[in-house]
Design a protein around this motif. Structure first.
Motif, PDB file in Angstrom:
ATOM      1  N   SER A  33       1.365  -1.109  -0.001  1.00  0.00           N
ATOM      2  CA  SER A  33       0.054   0.637  -0.273  1.00  0.00           C
ATOM      3  C   SER A  33       0.578   0.613  -0.169  1.00  0.00           C
ATOM      4  CB  SER A  33      -1.101   0.061   1.290  1.00  0.00           C
ATOM      5  OG  SER A  33      -0.731   0.031   2.286  1.00  0.00           O
ATOM      6  N   THR A  48      -4.222   2.075   3.661  1.00  0.00           N
ATOM      7  CA  THR A  48      -3.951   1.028   3.853  1.00  0.00           C
ATOM      8  C   THR A  48      -4.161  -0.241   2.646  1.00  0.00           C
ATOM      9  OG1 THR A  48      -5.240   0.510   5.523  1.00  0.00           O
ATOM     10  CG2 THR A  48      -4.389   2.373   5.788  1.00  0.00           C
ATOM     11  N   MET A  49      -4.154  -1.556   3.915  1.00  0.00           N
ATOM     12  CA  MET A  49      -4.183  -2.792   2.212  1.00  0.00           C
ATOM     13  C   MET A  49      -5.988  -2.602   2.897  1.00  0.00           C
ATOM     14  SD  MET A  49      -2.346  -3.808   0.734  1.00  0.00           S
ATOM     15  CE  MET A  49      -0.299  -4.124   1.540  1.00  0.00           C
ATOM     16  N   GLU A  50      -6.316  -2.287   3.805  1.00  0.00           N
ATOM     17  CA  GLU A  50      -7.587  -1.687   4.657  1.00  0.00           C
ATOM     18  C   GLU A  50      -8.501  -0.841   3.807  1.00  0.00           C
ATOM     19  OE1 GLU A  50      -6.068  -2.706   6.901  1.00  0.00           O
ATOM     20  OE2 GLU A  50      -5.646  -4.341   6.466  1.00  0.00           O
ATOM     21  N   THR A  51      -7.711  -0.161   2.593  1.00  0.00           N
ATOM     22  CA  THR A  51      -8.542   0.842   2.521  1.00  0.00           C
ATOM     23  C   THR A  51     -10.002   1.094   1.199  1.00  0.00           C
ATOM     24  OG1 THR A  51      -6.966   2.684   2.809  1.00  0.00           O
ATOM     25  CG2 THR A  51      -8.782   3.273   1.153  1.00  0.00           C
ATOM     26  N   VAL A  52     -11.156   1.453   1.352  1.00  0.00           N
ATOM     27  CA  VAL A  52     -11.589   1.182   0.425  1.00  0.00           C
ATOM     28  C   VAL A  52     -11.466   1.849  -0.649  1.00  0.00           C
ATOM     29  CG1 VAL A  52     -14.445   0.896  -0.522  1.00  0.00           C
ATOM     30  CG2 VAL A  52     -13.776   0.294   1.880  1.00  0.00           C
ATOM     31  N   ASN A 178     -17.018  -6.356   1.900  1.00  0.00           N
ATOM     32  CA  ASN A 178     -16.619  -4.631   2.423  1.00  0.00           C
ATOM     33  C   ASN A 178     -16.673  -4.653   0.465  1.00  0.00           C
ATOM     34  OD1 ASN A 178     -15.515  -4.840   4.807  1.00  0.00           O
ATOM     35  ND2 ASN A 178     -14.130  -5.961   3.915  1.00  0.00           N
ATOM     36  N   CYS A 226     -12.707  -3.380  -2.120  1.00  0.00           N
ATOM     37  CA  CYS A 226     -10.738  -3.060  -1.437  1.00  0.00           C
ATOM     38  C   CYS A 226     -10.600  -3.763  -1.685  1.00  0.00           C
ATOM     39  CB  CYS A 226     -11.006  -3.388  -0.089  1.00  0.00           C
ATOM     40  SG  CYS A 226     -11.594  -4.698   0.349  1.00  0.00           S
ATOM     41  N   ASP A 228      -8.606  -7.018  -0.712  1.00  0.00           N
ATOM     42  CA  ASP A 228      -8.798  -8.348  -0.373  1.00  0.00           C
ATOM     43  C   ASP A 228      -9.789  -8.920  -0.868  1.00  0.00           C
ATOM     44  OD1 ASP A 228      -6.119  -8.868   0.481  1.00  0.00           O
ATOM     45  OD2 ASP A 228      -7.077  -8.476   2.318  1.00  0.00           O
ATOM     46  N   ASP A 229     -11.003  -7.875  -1.311  1.00  0.00           N
ATOM     47  CA  ASP A 229     -11.944  -8.500  -2.035  1.00  0.00           C
ATOM     48  C   ASP A 229     -12.195  -8.697  -3.344  1.00  0.00           C
ATOM     49  OD1 ASP A 229     -13.559  -8.320   0.134  1.00  0.00           O
ATOM     50  OD2 ASP A 229     -15.368  -7.098  -0.103  1.00  0.00           O
TER      51      ASP A 229
END
Length: 349
Positions: A33, A48-52, A178, A226, A228-229
């Motif tokens: 990221s 971050t890796m979780e950012t949408v 997500n 995001c 990972d999805d």
């Protein structure tokens, strides 16, 4: 090498930030990221890796295409069905569902004049009566309008709103927890902002003007997701026989049966049509899609290789070199991990 390219674009303020995942088979080759965004209240936040992200036209293949496959498998629609069968007010009976997916329907790329965010226009009514620019099946013109029509067909057949059908039949079964249209107010501050408009950044609300006019939900754009999805999503296309959500034959047909450089929904590198937006170094048969905000997915079935690259590129405006950035990233991936057959994989948590 990948990080060098990313840093070069970040330092030069050509790309504000993003996330990337490169994988071959079961091996994660690179994951990172980078960069940041400014919220609509002026706060700077790291990505971050979780950012949408607002994934823009990736909506076409992440939502609309799989939703269509569900209806095709249930035999509720057929590729050869006329659009007019489901939308009687559409004026052209010789345009069918297959044409919409191949982007060879004859419909123009966009409405004219283009929709602006502050307009008061009935987007659907305009699409229903738009004049085709060529005979269906003759050539390819990538068209938002065709995919918006397809989203409307899905609503007519299912009896649900497009976002409801996609959530129930696609996103939940695929485990994409997500990914959503119209993110809830409480999570919008965590979403990467897109363009600066009217004194603040667009954040958590769809950027695409036509989707905005359609209350954030369309077959062409509007989805937020995001990293990972979307990595999860790619596995369905690389390993169609290892899942039970979709008919594997349909998943394969989408990129193995193509017209010029377009599969059913996807762009496909056929070895000839250089209009392809990803590096031609990749294997013939590679396929994927891009999004206007700076998002992309590209998949190489031969090498079992894929890249998910999400950026908030238009944070810096619409003229940023997002195509050049994407091309450099994909060329570097192939040069580093395939051509050199490197075993020195870069792995970042």
């Amino acid at each position: 090498m990948l990080r060098n390219i990313i840093n070069e674009y970040l330092v030069a303020k050509k790309i504000p930030g993003g996330v990337i995942h490169v994988q071959q088979g079961n091996v994660v080759l690179y994951r990172d990221s980078f960069g940041s965004f400014v919220t609509n209240t002026g706060e700077v936040k790291e990505i971050t890796m979780e950012t949408v992200f607002d994934i823009a036209s990736l909506t076409k293949v992440v939502a609309t295409l799989p939703a269509t496959l569900v209806l095709l498998d249930k035999k509720q629609v057929s590729l050869k069905d006329s659009v007019q069968k489901y939308i009687p007010q559409f004026q052209y009976p010789n345009i069918n569902i297959e044409h919409l997916l191949y982007h060879n329907s004859g419909l123009p790329a966009d409405l004219s004049p283009p929709v602006k965010r502050g307009d008061n226009r009935d987007v659907l009514e305009e699409i229903f009566s738009v004049n085709p620019i060529f005979e269906p099946g003759k050539t390819v013109v990538y068209s938002d309008l065709g995919m918006i029509l397809l989203g409307k067909i899905i609503e007519e057949v299912s009896g649900e709103t497009f976002d409801q059908f996609v959530e129930r039949e696609v996103l939940i079964p695929m485990g994409m927890k997500n990914t959503t249209f119209n993110p809830k107010e409480e999570v919008r501050s965590l979403i990467a902002s897109t363009e600066y408009m009217n004194g603040s950044y667009v954040q958590g609300v769809v950027h695409d003007e036509k989707a905005y006019m359609l209350n954030g939900v369309s077959g062409s754009a509007g989805l937020f997701s995001c990293l990972d999805d979307l990595v999860q999503y790619v596995h369905y296309w690389l390993h169609p026989s290892d899942q039970t959500v979709f008919n594997p034959a349909w998943l394969q047909d989408c990129h193995q049966k193509f017209f010029k450089h377009r599969g059913l929904g996807f762009e496909v590198w056929n070895g000839k049509d250089t209009e392809v937006t990803i590096s031609t170094d990749w294997s013939i048969g590679s396929f994927g899609h891009t999004g206007f905000t700076g998002t992309s997915i590209w998949i190489d079935p031969k090498e079992k290789l894929f890249v998910v690259l999400l950026t908030n590129a238009i944070h810096y405006g619409r003229d940023v070199p997002k195509k050049e950035f994407r091309l450099e990233i994909h060329e570097s991936v192939y040069e580093t991990f395939i051509k050199k057959e490197s075993t020195n994989y870069e792995k970042l948590d």
